[in-house]
Structures are given as C-alpha cells and as structure tokens.
Motif scaffolding. Structure first.
Motif, PDB file in Angstrom:
ATOM      1  N   PRO A 192       2.606   4.509   1.131  1.00 40.77           N
ATOM      2  CA  PRO A 192       2.659   5.426   2.651  1.00 40.77           C
ATOM      3  C   PRO A 192       1.811   6.503   2.569  1.00 40.77           C
ATOM      4  O   PRO A 192       1.910   7.013   3.454  1.00 40.77           O
ATOM      5  CB  PRO A 192       4.222   5.133   2.658  1.00 40.77           C
ATOM      6  CG  PRO A 192       4.489   5.470   1.332  1.00 40.77           C
ATOM      7  CD  PRO A 192       3.889   4.620   0.141  1.00 40.77           C
ATOM      8  N   SER A 201      -4.566   2.946   5.184  1.00 40.08           N
ATOM      9  CA  SER A 201      -3.596   2.215   5.989  1.00 40.08           C
ATOM     10  C   SER A 201      -2.450   1.808   5.294  1.00 40.08           C
ATOM     11  O   SER A 201      -2.344   1.542   4.085  1.00 40.08           O
ATOM     12  CB  SER A 201      -4.038   1.200   6.932  1.00 40.08           C
ATOM     13  OG  SER A 201      -4.615   0.078   6.288  1.00 40.08           O
ATOM     14  N   ARG A 202      -1.517   0.764   5.859  1.00 39.38           N
ATOM     15  CA  ARG A 202      -0.803   0.038   5.208  1.00 39.38           C
ATOM     16  C   ARG A 202      -1.098  -1.384   4.614  1.00 39.38           C
ATOM     17  O   ARG A 202      -0.235  -2.232   4.067  1.00 39.38           O
ATOM     18  CB  ARG A 202       0.492  -0.214   5.806  1.00 39.38           C
ATOM     19  CG  ARG A 202       0.386  -0.946   7.196  1.00 39.38           C
ATOM     20  CD  ARG A 202       1.731  -1.199   8.105  1.00 39.38           C
ATOM     21  NE  ARG A 202       1.572  -2.206   9.258  1.00 39.38           N
ATOM     22  CZ  ARG A 202       1.105  -1.829  10.199  1.00 39.38           C
ATOM     23  NH1 ARG A 202       0.179  -0.728  10.383  1.00 39.38           N
ATOM     24  NH2 ARG A 202       0.769  -2.775  11.166  1.00 39.38           N
ATOM     25  N   TYR A 218       1.183  -7.016   4.130  1.00 43.91           N
ATOM     26  CA  TYR A 218       0.176  -6.811   3.007  1.00 43.91           C
ATOM     27  C   TYR A 218      -0.003  -7.965   2.054  1.00 43.91           C
ATOM     28  O   TYR A 218      -0.986  -8.377   1.868  1.00 43.91           O
ATOM     29  CB  TYR A 218       0.723  -5.572   2.205  1.00 43.91           C
ATOM     30  CG  TYR A 218      -0.044  -5.307   0.887  1.00 43.91           C
ATOM     31  CD1 TYR A 218      -0.937  -4.215   1.021  1.00 43.91           C
ATOM     32  CD2 TYR A 218       0.284  -5.965  -0.245  1.00 43.91           C
ATOM     33  CE1 TYR A 218      -1.921  -3.714  -0.097  1.00 43.91           C
ATOM     34  CE2 TYR A 218      -0.326  -5.390  -1.314  1.00 43.91           C
ATOM     35  CZ  TYR A 218      -1.391  -4.583  -1.145  1.00 43.91           C
ATOM     36  OH  TYR A 218      -2.073  -4.185  -2.399  1.00 43.91           O
ATOM     37  N   ASP A 270       6.279  -4.191   6.179  1.00 40.81           N
ATOM     38  CA  ASP A 270       4.818  -3.827   5.584  1.00 40.81           C
ATOM     39  C   ASP A 270       4.548  -4.618   4.304  1.00 40.81           C
ATOM     40  O   ASP A 270       3.480  -4.897   4.133  1.00 40.81           O
ATOM     41  CB  ASP A 270       4.826  -2.355   5.393  1.00 40.81           C
ATOM     42  CG  ASP A 270       4.522  -1.500   6.575  1.00 40.81           C
ATOM     43  OD1 ASP A 270       4.355  -2.029   7.667  1.00 40.81           O
ATOM     44  OD2 ASP A 270       4.879  -0.221   6.561  1.00 40.81           O
ATOM     45  N   ILE A 330       8.225   1.852   1.408  1.00 38.52           N
ATOM     46  CA  ILE A 330       7.458   0.847   1.913  1.00 38.52           C
ATOM     47  C   ILE A 330       8.318  -0.070   2.466  1.00 38.52           C
ATOM     48  O   ILE A 330       9.334  -0.562   2.053  1.00 38.52           O
ATOM     49  CB  ILE A 330       6.531   0.013   0.832  1.00 38.52           C
ATOM     50  CG1 ILE A 330       5.608   1.033   0.299  1.00 38.52           C
ATOM     51  CG2 ILE A 330       5.751  -0.896   1.686  1.00 38.52           C
ATOM     52  CD1 ILE A 330       4.769   0.561  -0.909  1.00 38.52           C
ATOM     53  N   LYS A 357       0.806  -1.040  -0.042  1.00 37.11           N
ATOM     54  CA  LYS A 357       0.066   0.048  -0.002  1.00 37.11           C
ATOM     55  C   LYS A 357       0.961   1.270   0.067  1.00 37.11           C
ATOM     56  O   LYS A 357       1.947   1.140   0.803  1.00 37.11           O
ATOM     57  CB  LYS A 357      -0.835   0.047   1.335  1.00 37.11           C
ATOM     58  CG  LYS A 357      -2.079   0.699   1.075  1.00 37.11           C
ATOM     59  CD  LYS A 357      -3.386   0.034   0.204  1.00 37.11           C
ATOM     60  CE  LYS A 357      -4.511   0.631   0.192  1.00 37.11           C
ATOM     61  NZ  LYS A 357      -5.559   0.046  -0.650  1.00 37.11           N
TER      62      LYS A 357
END
Length: 329
Positions: free
Chosen positions: A72, A79-80, A133, A129, A125, A70
């Motif tokens: 940042p 959100s992430r 994700y 994360d 990112i 996602k």
C-alpha cells in the motif's frame, strides 16, 4: 530409479538452481554449472522429491507462496493492482516450466499458494484489495499460460468457513507457533533471524509511506515493524506448515533468499538490486527490453515515462530506449 530417470531428475534440479536466490552471506563469485560441485546436503532433499515425481511420470509440481497483494506504500508501487512487475515474474516462472518441459516429457507446473489473506490485516492491505489483486493474477496466467499454473489460498484450505477472520484464527489454532518460541528463534536460528531482519526492513519501509504513520519517527515506525514482523513470520510459518500437509510431495519454492542447505529453494522472480525485493513491493522499469524491479521513489521521472496498459498504470519506460517494446495487455 534407472540411470535415464536419474539424469532427468538431476537436469531438472540444475534448471531450477540456475534461478536460485541465496542469502547474501552464501553467494559465490560464480555458481557451479552442475550439481556435482555442490554438497549432498544442499541437493538431496530437493532431488529426492524430483526423483519421486519422475519415477511416477508425474508433472513436476512446485509450490510457491507468493502474490499476496500490492504494497500500500505508493513510494514503492503504482497502485493496488498487479502491473508489469507481476506479469514479468509470471512470464519468468512460465519460462522455468518450459525449460523443464524440454528435458522431461511430464512437464512442470507452478502452484501459487497466495498468502495474501494470511497476513493482509498485519501489512495494511484490505481483504477486498487482496481479492481484486488475486483475480487479476489468475486472469493473467490463465489467458497467457493455460495449464502451467494452479492457485490455492485460505479460501481453498478452509472451505467450511465463510469468514476470513475465522480462517486466520483457524490457521493459527491448527498450525501456529507461540510468539514466545518464535521470538527465541528469531534470536538463535540463522534462518529465522534472516527472515526477521528482511521482513522488518520491508515493513518499516512500507509503514513509513502510509498516512497512519505520518508524524511518527523512524525509530517509532521501526519498533512497530519489528513487532509486526514476528507476527507476519508466525502466520507465514503456519501457512507453510499447512502447505506441507496439503502438498507433501511438491517441491517447495520461496520468494525469499534461502541458505544453501534449506527445505525451500529461493527463486528469482526478476532482476533487482535487492535480493529481498518482490514484484508486489516494486514498480517495473523497462530499458532495452529488460525489466528491472525498483522502488517507485527510486525513479527519476525526468528520465522515465509512466506507461499505461488497459487504462491502468503498468510500468516505467526509460526515455529514448525501447520505444517498440511489446507487452502482454
């Protein structure tokens, strides 16, 4: 190839082309309903791959580099983590497979080849994360559409290495192009120029919303975005070359708009006002059971309600519309 198999191959490509995403300069007022109205150069490269899979009664495998992580920039995203924007796009890809399944008993499958680790450091990112994700993307399609998706990323490509920085380095050693050569192509080739301009614009938007760029002018941010864009394309192209080696017979899809004559088919993941917009640069807005991808900064929060799912922000609901809409959890 017999006449029946040829007809099936043509029908499969027509189904895919209905979802095709083209660069704005090559859009028509209306797309032809069948392939016969298109030039052979536009069709044959993709049709040849489908013919081969149909002749062998193999599953139609489509490689899609996508779902990196996602953005940042919270002016764009919630959100992430994945939310309705990603889930809706996976729903759409599943529907594509189901449509193919209706004309071809061998069925179809999407191979998500995540490029998140490929350039996560460049787009700000964290690898942690990306991992979180990725785990949620895989969990969603495994729970809802088992058998229609597979997954492949750098960890699968370089299993003998246990460091992501080393994997990125190995990718560039084995498949990378020099920056001098790529910079020249960004100026001289329409495909590379289009990619460069699109990614530069998105990176400039992303960077503008990050704390580390606070106080910098738009001109300064755009300059950094231009330099970063070339490196993102460099790594993306290296990843693409690796995928071509690993999956040479698969049909190649792209999240980006493509020219009509291209080795890849740009695929539409969801309705948006920008052909370059992706689920991971957006929020989902639900109106009358229709989902649209938008930047978060475009949302009028007086007219929309933020909806949570499983305790996490999921999407925006336009007020006074679709109160009964049901979503996957």
């Amino acid at each position: 190839m017999n006449v029946i198999d040829e007809d099936i191959a043509v029908k499969i490509l027509e189904i895919i082309f209905k979802r095709r995403k083209l660069v704005e300069a090559e859009l028509m007022s209306s797309e032809p309903a069948d392939l016969s109205a298109l030039s052979p150069a536009e069709v044959e490269h993709h049709l040849d791959k489908i013919r081969l899979m149909v002749a062998k009664q193999e599953t139609i495998t489509m490689v899609l580099p996508a779902y990196p992580g996602k953005s940042p920039n919270r002016n764009k995203t919630l959100s992430r983590l994945p939310d309705l924007a990603e889930k809706h796009s996976i729903d759409n890809l599943y529907q594509l497979c189901r449509e193919i399944e209706q004309v071809y008993q061998g069925g179809a499958k999407i191979l998500i080849c995540s490029d998140g680790y490929v350039f996560s450091d460049l787009v700000r990112i964290t690898d942690a994360d990306v991992q979180q994700y990725t785990d949620e993307i895989i969990s969603y399609y495994q729970q809802n559409y088992p058998g229609y998706f597979d997954f492949f990323d750098m960890k699968d490509a370089f299993k003998q290495l246990n460091c992501l920085d080393s994997m990125r380095e190995e990718l560039m050693v084995c498949y990378g192009e020099s920056l001098v050569s790529l910079n020249e192509r960004c100026k001289s080739e329409k495909e590379t120029t289009s990619m460069y301009m699109g990614i530069t614009r998105f990176l400039a938007e992303d960077f503008t919303g990050l704390p580390e760029f606070t106080g910098q002018s738009k001109t300064q941010v755009k300059k950094i975005a231009k330099t970063t864009s070339v490196r993102v394309i460099q790594r993306s192209n290296a990843w693409s070359a690796l995928l071509e080696k690993y999956f040479p017979q698969a049909l190649r899809l792209s999240i980006h708009p493509q020219f009509r004559v291209s080795a890849k088919i740009g695929i539409n993941l969801g309705d948006a006002d920008d052909g370059w917009r992706t689920p991971w640069h957006s929020v989902a807005v639900l109106k009358n059971r229709q989902v649209q991808l938008q930047k978060r900064s475009q949302i009028d929060e007086n007219r929309h309600r933020l909806i949570f799912s499983g305790g996490k922000p999921c999407h925006y609901q336009e007020l006074n519309h679709g109160a009964g809409d049901m979503l996957h959890g």
